[in-house]
Write a protein that holds these residues in place. Structure first.
Motif, short mmCIF file in Angstrom:
data_model
loop_
_atom_site.label_atom_id
_atom_site.label_comp_id
_atom_site.label_asym_id
_atom_site.label_seq_id
_atom_site.Cartn_x
_atom_site.Cartn_y
_atom_site.Cartn_z
N GLU A 146 -6.95 0.07 -6.64
CA GLU A 146 -6.80 1.49 -6.32
C GLU A 146 -8.10 2.02 -5.73
OE1 GLU A 146 -3.68 2.89 -9.79
OE2 GLU A 146 -5.83 2.93 -10.21
N TYR A 147 -7.97 2.90 -4.72
CA TYR A 147 -9.12 3.55 -4.10
C TYR A 147 -8.87 5.06 -4.03
CZ TYR A 147 -10.67 -1.05 -2.39
OH TYR A 147 -11.10 -2.36 -2.29
N ARG A 148 -9.95 5.83 -4.01
CA ARG A 148 -9.83 7.28 -3.81
C ARG A 148 -11.15 7.82 -3.26
NH1 ARG A 148 -9.79 9.48 -10.14
NH2 ARG A 148 -12.06 9.19 -10.50
N LEU B 80 -5.11 5.88 -3.33
CA LEU B 80 -4.61 4.87 -2.41
C LEU B 80 -4.37 3.60 -3.23
CD1 LEU B 80 -4.02 4.05 0.55
CD2 LEU B 80 -6.47 3.56 0.80
N ILE B 81 -3.11 3.21 -3.37
CA ILE B 81 -2.73 2.17 -4.32
C ILE B 81 -2.22 0.95 -3.57
CG2 ILE B 81 -1.18 1.58 -6.24
CD1 ILE B 81 -0.98 4.66 -6.73
N ASN B 82 -2.67 -0.22 -4.00
CA ASN B 82 -2.10 -1.48 -3.53
C ASN B 82 -1.37 -2.13 -4.70
OD1 ASN B 82 -1.62 -3.72 -1.76
ND2 ASN B 82 -3.25 -4.83 -2.77
N ASP B 83 -0.04 -2.15 -4.62
CA ASP B 83 0.77 -2.86 -5.63
C ASP B 83 0.97 -4.28 -5.15
OD1 ASP B 83 1.22 -0.86 -7.54
OD2 ASP B 83 2.75 0.08 -6.29
N ALA B 84 0.32 -5.22 -5.80
CA ALA B 84 0.36 -6.62 -5.34
C ALA B 84 0.56 -7.56 -6.52
CB ALA B 84 -0.92 -6.95 -4.60
N LEU C 66 -9.55 -2.65 3.97
CA LEU C 66 -9.49 -2.92 2.54
C LEU C 66 -8.63 -4.15 2.32
CD1 LEU C 66 -8.83 0.73 1.31
CD2 LEU C 66 -11.04 -0.40 1.64
N GLN C 67 -9.16 -5.10 1.58
CA GLN C 67 -8.45 -6.36 1.35
C GLN C 67 -7.35 -6.14 0.32
OE1 GLN C 67 -10.53 -9.75 -0.64
NE2 GLN C 67 -10.38 -10.69 1.38
N GLY C 68 -6.15 -6.57 0.67
CA GLY C 68 -5.03 -6.36 -0.23
C GLY C 68 -4.28 -7.61 -0.60
N ASP C 69 -4.72 -8.77 -0.10
CA ASP C 69 -3.90 -9.98 -0.27
C ASP C 69 -4.19 -10.75 -1.56
OD1 ASP C 69 -6.39 -10.91 0.45
OD2 ASP C 69 -5.64 -12.54 1.71
N TRP D 191 0.83 -1.21 0.00
CA TRP D 191 0.00 0.00 0.00
C TRP D 191 0.86 1.26 0.00
CZ3 TRP D 191 -5.15 -0.36 -0.75
CH2 TRP D 191 -5.76 -1.59 -0.49
N ARG D 192 0.44 2.25 -0.80
CA ARG D 192 1.08 3.56 -0.84
C ARG D 192 0.09 4.58 -1.37
NH1 ARG D 192 2.70 4.78 -6.15
NH2 ARG D 192 2.55 2.97 -7.58
#
Length: 334
Positions: A323-325, A183-187, A315-318, A176-177
């Motif tokens: 991306e959220y905003r 709001l970005i999850n690079d996964a 927020l689920q990231g796995d 997350w960053r």
């Protein structure tokens, strides 16, 4: 004398209590209902027991899974016995794949107002040692709220667009960053592998509220928005698919949307979600797809099974990148 029971509602029970006589639960009717479970590993679970046409039936949710039916339910004396059958694939010495079934038996008894449970599995090496856990009866659902009379407080901006202030990752490698108001999850997931990335939760906890946000998914993207940390509103690339309890807009494995209102992957989508008195309304891209429906229990991946305590937005990231905003919450004024 101290009494030790969960009320069963019979006149006989009331009379015995009035006389100060200890009543031990365990009659068949004491096991009907919905139960919040704290699993052996501390995770959240759920059990629903009912009788249909005179036959016991049950459903269960265990940890991160879906709500699924059990194989059988019985009441033996003062004990509830629930049987599950698990299937897995196994490849033999000859290279052929076969289906292996394992039986799991869950037993429960009342101890005061709490269920004491054990679970054990039958494997080819015999029965495993029992693992202990607990359960509590879930209080009856309140009446369906009149949302036209609900008052909301001042908006709470959950994401400042610059950094992760007010949020904290948990549960895996952090992807997350924040960048440019998003709001970005690079996964990234290597082919044929799965890396467990972190989820993200608010530091603050909330009771009832309205939540509005925007999100964007890659092709085959998968995430989720957990209300109060326990009810997942599914986020998935479901464009063009029939509506389902595992698709975009669903309360995961519990409530299917009335229609699939999702947009194609790569486009920004809007959620407007209202949680009041354990009832949920979901509006996706301007279309109401769940209308003030009751929530019967937590969903897979919940932080805990207690539906009455405040909790975060998480927020689920796995699973995949997402991306959220523009995440804005308005608390319900009691």
């Amino acid at each position: 004398m101290r009494t030790c029971l969960q009320p069963v509602g019979s006149l006989l029970t009331a009379a015995l209590l009035g006389m100060g006589i200890l009543f031990v639960q365990g009659a068949a009717e004491d096991y009907e209902g919905r139960f919040a479970l704290t699993l052996p590993d501390g995770g959240a679970g759920w059990l629903g027991i009912s009788r249909t046409n005179g036959r016991w039936v049950g459903q269960i949710m265990w940890g991160a899974g879906s709500v699924v039916p059990v194989a059988s339910v019985a009441v033996e004396g003062d004990k509830l016995v629930v049987t599950r059958v698990h299937e897995r694939k196994e490849r033999g010495p000859d290279g052929r794949e076969t289906t292996v079934q394992e039986r799991e038996v869950i037993e429960a008894r009342w101890v005061g107002d709490r269920l004491e449970l054990t679970t054990r599995r039958q494997t080819r090496d015999g029965w495993t040692e029992p693992r202990r856990f607990t359960g509590k009866r879930i209080p009856p659902l309140p009446p369906r709220p009149d949302l036209s009379r609900v008052r909301f407080g001042e908006p709470v901006v959950l994401f400042n667009g610059r950094d992760l202030t007010g949020w904290r990752p948990f549960g895996g490698r952090n992807g997350w960053r924040a960048a440019d108001g998003v709001l970005i999850n690079d996964a990234p997931q290597p082919p044929g592998q799965h890396i467990s990335y972190a989820n993200l939760r608010t530091e603050r906890e909330f009771e009832d509220f309205n939540l509005q946000l925007e999100l964007r998914l890659p092709p085959n993207g998968n995430s989720g928005i957990y209300l109060r940390g326990i009810y997942e509103v599914q986020v998935a690339d479901s464009y063009g698919k029939p509506p389902s309890a595992h698709g975009m807009g669903a309360i995961y494995s519990r409530i299917a949307p009335t229609e699939n209102a999702s947009k194609p992957a790569g486009e920004w989508q809007q959620y407007d979600i209202t949680l009041v008195d354990r009832h949920v309304t979901v509006i996706l891209n301007g279309r109401k797809i769940i209308d003030n429906q009751p929530l019967l229990g937590c969903t897979g991946g919940a932080l805990w099974s207690d539906e009455l305590r405040p909790g975060p937005i998480y927020l689920q990231g796995d699973h995949t990148s997402v991306e959220y905003r523009n995440l804005v919450l308005r608390p319900v004024l009691k």
